[in-house]
Design a protein around this motif. Structure first.
Motif, short mmCIF file in Angstrom:
data_model
loop_
_atom_site.label_atom_id
_atom_site.label_comp_id
_atom_site.label_asym_id
_atom_site.label_seq_id
_atom_site.Cartn_x
_atom_site.Cartn_y
_atom_site.Cartn_z
N ARG A 174 0.88 -1.19 0.00
CA ARG A 174 0.00 0.00 0.00
C ARG A 174 0.91 1.23 0.00
NH1 ARG A 174 -5.59 -0.86 1.24
NH2 ARG A 174 -5.96 -2.93 2.15
N PRO A 175 1.51 1.55 -1.14
CA PRO A 175 2.52 2.62 -1.19
C PRO A 175 1.95 4.03 -1.22
CG PRO A 175 2.20 1.72 -3.37
CD PRO A 175 1.36 0.89 -2.44
N LEU A 176 0.63 4.18 -1.38
CA LEU A 176 0.04 5.51 -1.46
C LEU A 176 -0.45 6.02 -0.11
CD1 LEU A 176 -1.92 5.17 -4.83
CD2 LEU A 176 0.44 5.91 -4.45
N VAL A 177 -0.12 5.30 0.96
CA VAL A 177 -0.45 5.76 2.30
C VAL A 177 0.20 7.12 2.54
CG1 VAL A 177 1.55 4.63 3.38
CG2 VAL A 177 -0.53 5.04 4.73
N THR A 178 -0.41 7.94 3.40
CA THR A 178 0.10 9.28 3.67
C THR A 178 0.57 9.42 5.12
OG1 THR A 178 -2.05 10.15 4.33
CG2 THR A 178 -1.50 10.25 1.98
N ARG A 179 1.45 10.38 5.33
CA ARG A 179 1.90 10.67 6.69
C ARG A 179 0.73 11.11 7.57
NH1 ARG A 179 6.82 14.63 5.42
NH2 ARG A 179 5.79 14.71 3.39
N ASP A 180 -0.20 11.85 7.00
CA ASP A 180 -1.35 12.31 7.77
C ASP A 180 -2.17 11.11 8.28
OD1 ASP A 180 -3.47 14.37 8.58
OD2 ASP A 180 -4.59 13.06 7.22
#
Length: 233
Positions: A110-116
């Motif tokens: 799941r490489p599109l996860v965000t820091r937020d």
């Protein structure tokens, strides 16, 4: 400050993806999928360390070509996975100790996860104990029997699609995994192990594009999404 350890599960064989290369190492906009995932956790302030669980045969490759090449300094442990995803996560949990207030468990693909999203998951897990990101189900869902005949149409208003990272206070997820191991129980996700203990699992709003890359079509979408997002940066 609450500090979290992130267990990144990268043990899949990618059977639904063409070619012989495991999907977590495929290139996504010129960067391996697993590297993109790790970079986001690396840049998240509340993540203190990263534990990568990979196939035994790939440990040297992950250490040298992924973690070394992309300077993932928080990735201090690379462990061999188990027979099932739950076994792999359990191996990662053996590295958890009192330094870790919260444990994040995330799919390496799941490489599109965000820091937020990661930070929100950590904060909510510290408050409530267990949290999962979800998005609403927008299509009608049918229950189908073994003959392929519709048996029921559940109300989609109460249904959600679950994403990762799933986040837990340390003692909650350790207890849940230990009980599951002792009883020989395998769940469909990490939160289900907490649920069967009677513990509440809260939800937070996920992000629609935080997809698990499983098929070639998923990879095409992720490529398109990154190209679209780059000008916005």
């Amino acid at each position: 400050m609450v500090m979290a350890a992130a267990i990144i599960v990268a043990g899949g064989s990618g059977k639904r993806m063409p070619g012989d290369r495991p999907k977590q190492y495929l290139s996504l906009a010129d960067v391996p999928i697993l590297a993109r995932t790790l970079i986001t956790f690396e840049k998240t302030p509340s993540v203190g360390r990263i534990i990568v669980v990979a196939p035994q045969r790939d440990i040297s490759y992950v250490r040298d070509q992924i973690i070394g090449t992309y300077h993932i300094v928080k990735a201090r442990r690379i462990l061999a996975g188990g027979g099932e995803r739950q076994d792999s996560v359990r191996n990662g949990l053996k590295m958890i100790d009192d330094r870790d207030d919260v444990v994040l468990i995330h799919d390496g693909v799941r490489p599109l996860v965000t820091r937020d999203l990661i930070e929100r998951s950590i904060r909510e897990a510290e408050r409530s104990g267990a949290v999962i990101p979800v998005i609403p189900v927008t299509d009608t869902v049918k229950m189908v029997d073994e003959r392929g005949v519709v048996s029921n149409t559940p109300d989609r208003n109460g249904l959600r699609l679950v994403q990762t990272p799933q986040a837990f206070r340390r003692e909650i997820i350790l207890d849940a995994y230990e009980r599951a191991y002792q009883e020989g129980y395998y769940g469909t996700d990490d939160a289900s192990l907490v649920e069967r203990m009677g513990g509440p699992v809260r939800t937070i709003q996920g992000i629609p594009y935080n997809i698990k890359i499983t098929t070639q079509e998923d990879l095409v979408f992720a490529e398109w999404f990154l190209k679209k997002r780059e000008p916005e940066r």
